[in-house]
Scaffold this active site. Sequence first.
Site, PDB file in Angstrom:
ATOM      1  N   SER A  27      -8.858   7.529  -9.517  1.00 27.25           N
ATOM      2  CA  SER A  27      -8.478   6.675 -10.657  1.00 27.25           C
ATOM      3  C   SER A  27      -9.187   7.129 -11.922  1.00 27.25           C
ATOM      4  O   SER A  27      -8.579   7.238 -13.004  1.00 27.25           O
ATOM      5  CB  SER A  27      -8.879   5.220 -10.377  1.00 27.25           C
ATOM      6  OG  SER A  27      -8.135   4.693  -9.321  1.00 27.25           O
ATOM      7  N   GLY A  98       1.543   8.323  -7.949  1.00 23.35           N
ATOM      8  CA  GLY A  98       2.005   7.093  -8.589  1.00 23.35           C
ATOM      9  C   GLY A  98       1.182   6.753  -9.823  1.00 23.35           C
ATOM     10  O   GLY A  98       1.720   6.348 -10.858  1.00 23.35           O
ATOM     11  N   ASP A 323      -6.354   0.151  -1.254  1.00 25.69           N
ATOM     12  CA  ASP A 323      -6.064   1.442  -0.607  1.00 25.69           C
ATOM     13  C   ASP A 323      -6.801   1.610   0.723  1.00 25.69           C
ATOM     14  O   ASP A 323      -6.638   2.634   1.394  1.00 25.69           O
ATOM     15  CB  ASP A 323      -6.441   2.591  -1.552  1.00 25.69           C
ATOM     16  CG  ASP A 323      -5.535   2.634  -2.782  1.00 25.69           C
ATOM     17  OD1 ASP A 323      -4.372   2.180  -2.676  1.00 25.69           O
ATOM     18  OD2 ASP A 323      -5.983   3.107  -3.830  1.00 25.69           O
TER      19      ASP A 323
HETATM   20  C1  S3P Z   1      -4.720   2.636  -8.932  1.00 29.36           C
HETATM   21  C2  S3P Z   1      -4.333   1.336  -8.712  1.00 29.36           C
HETATM   22  C3  S3P Z   1      -3.817   0.867  -7.417  1.00 29.36           C
HETATM   23  C4  S3P Z   1      -4.137   1.827  -6.288  1.00 29.36           C
HETATM   24  C5  S3P Z   1      -3.886   3.250  -6.665  1.00 29.36           C
HETATM   25  C6  S3P Z   1      -4.722   3.643  -7.866  1.00 29.36           C
HETATM   26  C7  S3P Z   1      -5.187   3.015 -10.288  1.00 29.36           C
HETATM   27  O1  S3P Z   1      -2.412   0.745  -7.504  1.00 29.36           O
HETATM   28  O2  S3P Z   1      -3.400   1.503  -5.131  1.00 29.36           O
HETATM   29  O3  S3P Z   1      -4.199   4.124  -5.596  1.00 29.36           O
HETATM   30  O4  S3P Z   1      -5.819   4.084 -10.436  1.00 29.36           O
HETATM   31  O5  S3P Z   1      -4.953   2.240 -11.227  1.00 29.36           O
HETATM   32  P1  S3P Z   1      -1.711  -0.580  -8.122  1.00 29.36           P
HETATM   33  O6  S3P Z   1      -2.110  -0.674  -9.528  1.00 29.36           O
HETATM   34  O7  S3P Z   1      -0.233  -0.327  -8.001  1.00 29.36           O
HETATM   35  O8  S3P Z   1      -2.172  -1.710  -7.269  1.00 29.36           O
END
Ligand code: S3P
Length: 443
Positions: A27, A98, A323
Site C-alpha cells: 500500500s 487493484g 487481506d
Molecule cells: C488497499 C486496501 C484494501 C486492501 C488492498 C490494499 C490499499 O482494499 O485489500 O490489498 O492499499 O488501499 P479495499 O480498499 O478495497 O478494502
Amino acid sequence: MSGTRRAASAHGGGALTGDVRVPGDKSISHRALMMATLAVGRSRIDGLLTAEDVMATAAAMRAMGATIAMDGEQVVVDGVGLGALAEPETVIDFGNAGTGTRLTMGIVAGHPIAATFVGDASLSRRPMGRVANPLREMGALVVARSGDRLPLSIRGPQTPAPIEYRLPVASAQVKSAILFAGLNAPGETTVIEPVPTRDHTERMLAAFGAKVTRTPSPDGLRITVTGRQPMTPCDVTVPADPSSAAFPIVAGLIVPGSELLVRDVMLNPSRTGLITTLIEMGGELTVENERDAGGETIADIRVVASRLKGVTVPADRAPSMIDEYPVLAVAAAFAEGTTRMEGLEELRVKESDRLAAVAAGLAANGVPHATGEDWLEVTGRAARIGGGTVVTHLDHRIAMSFLVMGLAADTPVTVDDASVMETSFPGFVELMRRIGGTIEVEA
Ligand code: S3P
C-alpha cells in the site's frame, strides 16, 4: 503479467527458526510512487516493494511523465507536479493490481487527460464502479465493460468538482481515489468514513505537503483535502508489509517447535487486526524494539510456536485485517475448537472470491468448515490435514496461505500456481526455505 504457471508443494517438517524481514509494504509503495509523481522535484524511496503490482504503478507514473530510476538501493522519482501530468500514449496494463488501478483512476480523474486501463483475468473481474461513481460525480467520464469492470477508460474534466462523499463500503482504495482526484479540484473534497480503513494516503499526503485534515463527526471520520495546493517532494522509507509478515508469523505459530524473529513490521493500527486476533487465540507473539520510521510505527515480532484456540473475530475488525483472512483460516485449521470470522463480504471481490477460494482449499485438505455470504467458520485439529491441491484463481494470498498450511500439515499441500506470488512477495519461497520450510516449486 506473472510468469508461466508453476505448481508448488509445501511439506510438513522440522521447526522454523531464524530471523527474517519481508519486503516493503505494498500500500505504501504504490502511494509513494504516486505522490512523488504529483510533487515537483525529486523524491527518494527506500525499501520500495519491487513486486509486479508496484512495478505496474511505476510504469503508469512514467506514462504520465514521471522519471523513475534506481540509485543504488533507492528509487529516485522526479515528479512532474499536480496539474501537469502527461496523457499516457498507450493503454496502461495494471496486471493483477487493484490498488494501482483504483488509485490511478483518481489521479487521472483530477486531470484533463484520458487513460485506458486493462488487467489480467482477476483484475478484469473486479468491480470498479465503487471508484468510478464518485469520480463521475466529480466530472470524470468513465466508460467500462458491463458491471464497471476493466477494460475501462477515464477522461478527467478541465475542472474537477470538489465533492463530499460518504463511503458506502469500507474501502481505503475508494477513499484514496477520491482524495487523489480532490487534490486538483478547486476547494475542499471530503470523504466520510463510517468505518475506519487504512490511513496511509492521509499520512503520506501530509508528508508531501498537501493540506489534509481528519475530523471525527457523528457520521464517521471526515477526511478533507484542499485542492490545488502544491505538493513538495519527500523522502519515504517503506516499512515491511504486515500483510506479507502474516505468512511467516502464522507459520511460526503452527509449526511445532518454531521460533522466529520477523523484523521491521509496520504496526499502523489500521493494519494490526491479525496480530490482535492471533494473540487472542493464544499465539505467543511479542512485539519488540518498537520505534518510529518515516511516520509509521514499526517493530520486530518474536513468534514462538503455540497451542492456538478458536475465537470469534468480530466484523468491525475486518478492515484492519482484510487481506489476512486466508492465512487466519490456516491458523484456525491448527487451533483447538472453532474460529468464526464475521463481516467478510468484501472478501468476495478481492483478487479472487477469497471466501470461496479459502473454503475450497480447506475442503481439499480435510479441514472442517462452514461458510455463509459473509462469514466463515473453521474447526481445527482435524485427524489428518493436507494432501490436497488448491486452486489459486490468480490470487497471491491464496497461494501463500495454503503453502503455509503445508508446512504444518500431515501430508503436503499443493497450490496450482506459485507464479502469482510475484505480485506482492517476490522471494517468498526462498524466505520460507531459509527458516527451514520445505517448499518445492515445479521446474
Ligand atoms: C488497499 C486496501 C484494501 C486492501 C488492498 C490494499 C490499499 O482494499 O485489500 O490489498 O492499499 O488501499 P479495499 O480498499 O478495497 O478494502
